[in-house]
Design an enzyme around this catalytic site. Structure first.
Site, PDB file in Angstrom:
ATOM      1  N   HIS A 188      40.379  30.577  28.811  1.00 28.80           N
ATOM      2  CA  HIS A 188      39.726  30.794  27.526  1.00 28.80           C
ATOM      3  C   HIS A 188      38.228  30.562  27.653  1.00 28.80           C
ATOM      4  CE1 HIS A 188      40.084  26.247  26.195  1.00 28.80           C
ATOM      5  NE2 HIS A 188      39.387  26.406  27.292  1.00 28.80           N
ATOM      6  N   CYS A 240      31.892  25.358  29.102  1.00 30.96           N
ATOM      7  CA  CYS A 240      33.066  25.735  28.303  1.00 30.96           C
ATOM      8  C   CYS A 240      32.756  26.844  27.306  1.00 30.96           C
ATOM      9  CB  CYS A 240      33.602  24.520  27.551  1.00 30.96           C
ATOM     10  SG  CYS A 240      34.233  23.205  28.612  1.00 30.96           S
ATOM     11  N   HIS A 254      37.195  29.900  31.747  1.00 32.04           N
ATOM     12  CA  HIS A 254      37.732  28.831  32.583  1.00 32.04           C
ATOM     13  C   HIS A 254      39.163  28.556  32.151  1.00 32.04           C
ATOM     14  CE1 HIS A 254      36.184  26.871  28.961  1.00 32.04           C
ATOM     15  NE2 HIS A 254      37.044  25.882  29.184  1.00 32.04           N
ATOM     16  N   HIS A 276      42.874  25.872  32.091  1.00 29.02           N
ATOM     17  CA  HIS A 276      43.441  24.528  32.032  1.00 29.02           C
ATOM     18  C   HIS A 276      44.937  24.592  32.305  1.00 29.02           C
ATOM     19  CE1 HIS A 276      39.830  22.718  30.232  1.00 29.02           C
ATOM     20  NE2 HIS A 276      39.768  23.781  29.452  1.00 29.02           N
ATOM     21  N   HIS A 311      49.646  31.908  32.031  1.00 29.67           N
ATOM     22  CA  HIS A 311      48.923  32.916  32.807  1.00 29.67           C
ATOM     23  C   HIS A 311      48.388  34.020  31.898  1.00 29.67           C
ATOM     24  CE1 HIS A 311      50.705  30.784  36.169  1.00 29.67           C
ATOM     25  NE2 HIS A 311      49.873  31.444  36.969  1.00 29.67           N
ATOM     26  N   GLU A 351      44.960  19.154  27.031  1.00 29.01           N
ATOM     27  CA  GLU A 351      44.118  20.128  27.734  1.00 29.01           C
ATOM     28  C   GLU A 351      43.770  19.635  29.136  1.00 29.01           C
ATOM     29  OE1 GLU A 351      40.962  22.803  25.765  1.00 29.01           O
ATOM     30  OE2 GLU A 351      39.804  21.172  26.669  1.00 29.01           O
TER      31      GLU A 351
END
Length: 204
Positions: A13, A23, A28, A30, A68, A136
């Site tokens: 995201h 961010c 990137h 998580h 994914h 997260e």
């Protein structure tokens, strides 16, 4: 009494407007952990609040849709959204920014709606979603309660504003799952989770 069921998924995201530039300006990912906490004050015929195996069907499919995948905020730049949907087969378009806080609200809305449309078949009584925790990172999580999920000051999350990529819905055992949920169609739980899921230990 509360019970907890843990799910995991990998997701990418961009969180626009946040304080950390990495961010807010770069895609990137998580490794997320999602905890569903269910509450009831009586047991079913198996002396459980709710058989964990029953969460391995529609609820799991809704959460696994984010695995994914790229989470896209519908308020983001249209060119970015078009490019991501063009070059990624798995994406989910959501009406709020994909922060951990909003993910917890989003999953609360999805799971709570799915459960509210489920007719129990094994003596379950007053089972309801208590809260959702989204991890997260190893050190940071957000927890959503019912009041948070429906708080307009935090942004509206209407189910029709959520869109799953065709590549996601086509892989579901029921490709029409989300459309049926949006239409408010009810489903009946099987008497045994083994009727719909497989595995040696349905309480795991």
């Amino acid at each position: 009494m509360l019970i907890r069921k843990l799910f995991k998924f990998e997701n990418a995201h961009v969180v626009r407007g946040c304080s950390t530039r990495r961010c807010s300006h770069s895609i990137h990912g998580h490794s997320y952990k999602v905890e569903l906490l269910l509450e009831a004050h009586a047991f079913d015929n198996g002396q459980m609040i709710y058989d964990f195996g029953l969460l391995k069907s529609h609820v799991r499919d809704l959460i696994d849709a984010f695995d994914h995948s790229i989470a896209l905020w519908s308020g983001d730049d249209p060119e970015y959204l078009d490019a991501m949907r063009k070059h990624s087969e798995r994406w989910v378009l959501i009406p709020v920014s994909p922060s951990a806080e909003q993910f917890s609200r989003l999953f609360f809305r999805l799971v709570d709606t799915a459960l509210s449309l489920t007719d129990m078949a094994n003596g379950e009584t007053d089972v309801r979603l208590h809260s959702v925790i989204v991890h997260e990172t190893e050190t940071g999580y957000a927890q959503c309660f019912r009041a948070d999920a429906n708080n307009p000051r935090m942004g509206r999350i209407d189910l029709p504003a959520i869109e799953f990529a065709p590549a996601i819905t086509e892989q579901w055992p029921d490709p029409d799952l989300f459309e049926r949920i949006k239409r408010g169609e009810r489903q009946v739980n099987p008497l045994s989770p083994c009727d719909q899921v497989s595995g040696p230990d349905e309480r795991s």
